[in-house]
Design a protein around this motif. Structure first.
Motif, PDB file in Angstrom:
ATOM      1  N   PHE A  99      -1.241   6.857 -14.911  1.00  0.00           N
ATOM      2  CA  PHE A  99      -2.162   5.917 -15.549  1.00  0.00           C
ATOM      3  C   PHE A  99      -3.581   6.141 -15.041  1.00  0.00           C
ATOM      4  CE2 PHE A  99       1.909   4.016 -16.217  1.00  0.00           C
ATOM      5  CZ  PHE A  99       1.798   3.255 -17.367  1.00  0.00           C
ATOM      6  N   THR A 100      -3.709   6.216 -13.726  1.00  0.00           N
ATOM      7  CA  THR A 100      -5.020   6.444 -13.129  1.00  0.00           C
ATOM      8  C   THR A 100      -5.636   7.733 -13.649  1.00  0.00           C
ATOM      9  OG1 THR A 100      -4.329   5.283 -11.124  1.00  0.00           O
ATOM     10  CG2 THR A 100      -6.251   6.730 -10.945  1.00  0.00           C
TER      11      THR A 100
ATOM     12  N   GLU B  97       2.617  -2.155  -9.334  1.00  0.00           N
ATOM     13  CA  GLU B  97       2.356  -0.909  -8.613  1.00  0.00           C
ATOM     14  C   GLU B  97       1.344  -0.047  -9.358  1.00  0.00           C
ATOM     15  OE1 GLU B  97       5.943   1.117  -6.855  1.00  0.00           O
ATOM     16  OE2 GLU B  97       6.974  -0.378  -8.078  1.00  0.00           O
ATOM     17  N   VAL B  98       1.472  -0.014 -10.671  1.00  0.00           N
ATOM     18  CA  VAL B  98       0.544   0.764 -11.494  1.00  0.00           C
ATOM     19  C   VAL B  98      -0.872   0.217 -11.341  1.00  0.00           C
ATOM     20  CG1 VAL B  98      -0.118   1.362 -13.855  1.00  0.00           C
ATOM     21  CG2 VAL B  98       2.283   1.494 -13.156  1.00  0.00           C
ATOM     22  N   LYS B  99      -1.009  -1.095 -11.466  1.00  0.00           N
ATOM     23  CA  LYS B  99      -2.337  -1.708 -11.374  1.00  0.00           C
ATOM     24  C   LYS B  99      -2.930  -1.545  -9.974  1.00  0.00           C
ATOM     25  CE  LYS B  99      -1.842  -5.075 -15.104  1.00  0.00           C
ATOM     26  NZ  LYS B  99      -1.956  -6.509 -15.489  1.00  0.00           N
ATOM     27  N   ALA B 100      -2.087  -1.649  -8.959  1.00  0.00           N
ATOM     28  CA  ALA B 100      -2.567  -1.476  -7.589  1.00  0.00           C
ATOM     29  C   ALA B 100      -3.107  -0.058  -7.381  1.00  0.00           C
ATOM     30  CB  ALA B 100      -1.447  -1.763  -6.592  1.00  0.00           C
ATOM     31  N   HIS B 101      -2.392   0.936  -7.906  1.00  0.00           N
ATOM     32  CA  HIS B 101      -2.831   2.330  -7.771  1.00  0.00           C
ATOM     33  C   HIS B 101      -4.158   2.538  -8.494  1.00  0.00           C
ATOM     34  CE1 HIS B 101      -2.928   6.713  -8.353  1.00  0.00           C
ATOM     35  NE2 HIS B 101      -2.139   6.778  -7.286  1.00  0.00           N
ATOM     36  N   MET B 102      -4.285   1.951  -9.677  1.00  0.00           N
ATOM     37  CA  MET B 102      -5.528   2.070 -10.418  1.00  0.00           C
ATOM     38  C   MET B 102      -6.688   1.477  -9.640  1.00  0.00           C
ATOM     39  SD  MET B 102      -4.041   1.127 -14.211  1.00  0.00           S
ATOM     40  CE  MET B 102      -5.667   0.766 -14.880  1.00  0.00           C
ATOM     41  N   LEU B 103      -6.498   0.269  -9.113  1.00  0.00           N
ATOM     42  CA  LEU B 103      -7.566  -0.401  -8.378  1.00  0.00           C
ATOM     43  C   LEU B 103      -7.948   0.359  -7.114  1.00  0.00           C
ATOM     44  CD1 LEU B 103      -6.329  -4.082  -8.807  1.00  0.00           C
ATOM     45  CD2 LEU B 103      -8.437  -3.120  -9.753  1.00  0.00           C
ATOM     46  N   GLU B 104      -6.939   0.920  -6.448  1.00  0.00           N
ATOM     47  CA  GLU B 104      -7.204   1.683  -5.237  1.00  0.00           C
ATOM     48  C   GLU B 104      -8.023   2.939  -5.519  1.00  0.00           C
ATOM     49  OE1 GLU B 104      -3.339   2.530  -3.747  1.00  0.00           O
ATOM     50  OE2 GLU B 104      -2.947   0.452  -3.128  1.00  0.00           O
TER      51      GLU B 104
END
Length: 246
Positions: A203-204, A230-237
């Motif tokens: 996604f990122t 988990e997907v959103k956390a990776h994107m934000l990171e």
């Protein structure tokens, strides 16, 4: 239409936008009564849908539009539904597959052909391809490229593109970035990346490498291999904005 019952039940307890697709086209029932695509779509909207998705019918509409010299006649399902409910209510689902070429000399000028990175080359090392539109769930290929379908549908009144890729579907190796770029660079309406996600970084990566406005996944969530959080956390990171629940 059994989906009506499913949609009505879902809309009573789900409070996110609902898009429904499948069978939204003109048809004649067993009694001989004919229903237009607009009438079919209207029943879905009344049952709780926020948007409807068109697949094969959109490809046929694109073919007719191109054959008519890119002139609209107001009769396609895209035009009739968009006229009544607005462009934002019409999503086009495109299911293309790669057609590999060894050089640009083999390319048909009516199709948008791109050069692929080395790690995306074809089975015989081909470094060029175009994306052939299909109908009936990918079972029948048409002499039309995905970019032409997207541009035609936008002109006819669609408000959003869900862009799949048969070659990537189920592979969990990431989205087809070359396809996403080819389409997003050709239309002005939102494009949703689909087919190929298997990890949060996919996604990122697609948001960073292309200009798609959204990305879709099914299997990895259904199988609970990866959580949406988990997907959103990776994107934000990694500097990609995402709405979170707090």
């Amino acid at each position: 239409m059994p989906m009506l019952q499913v949609l009505e039940a879902a809309s009573r307890s789900i409070f996110v936008p609902l898009t429904v697709g499948g069978g939204i086209r003109s048809y004649t029932d067993d009694s001989g009564k004919t229903f237009s695509a607009l009438e079919v779509a209207s029943r879905y909207f009344r049952a709780g849908a926020d948007k409807i998705s068109l697949g094969s019918d959109a490809v046929y509409a694109s073919e007719a539009y191109v054959a008519a010299g890119k002139k609209k006649d107001g009769s396609t399902s895209i035009e009739t539904i968009s006229h009544v409910y607005g462009a934002q209510a019409v999503v086009i689902s495109i299911d293309p597959k790669r057609v590999y070429l060894t050089s640009l000399d083999e390319a048909d000028p009516k199709h948008v052909t791109v050069e692929l990175p080395a790690d995306q080359a074809g089975p015989e090392g081909q470094r060029f391809c175009w994306w052939q539109a299909t109908v009936h769930g990918g079972r029948e290929a048409r002499d039309l490229c995905a970019v032409t379908v997207a541009k035609s549908c936008e002109a006819l009144g669609a408000g959003e593109i869900m862009l799949n890729c048969i070659d990537m579907d189920g592979q969990c190796q990431g989205y087809d970035h070359a396809l996403m770029r080819a389409v997003t660079e050709s239309v002005g309406i939102p494009v949703i990346a689909s087919s190929g996600a298997g990890k949060p970084r996919h996604f990122t990566d697609v948001f960073k490498d292309t200009t798609v406005q959204a990305a879709l996944a099914a299997g990895m969530f259904h199988r609970k291999e990866v959580g949406i959080d988990e997907v959103k956390a990776h994107m934000l990171e990694n500097g990609v904005l995402a709405r979170t629940c707090s």
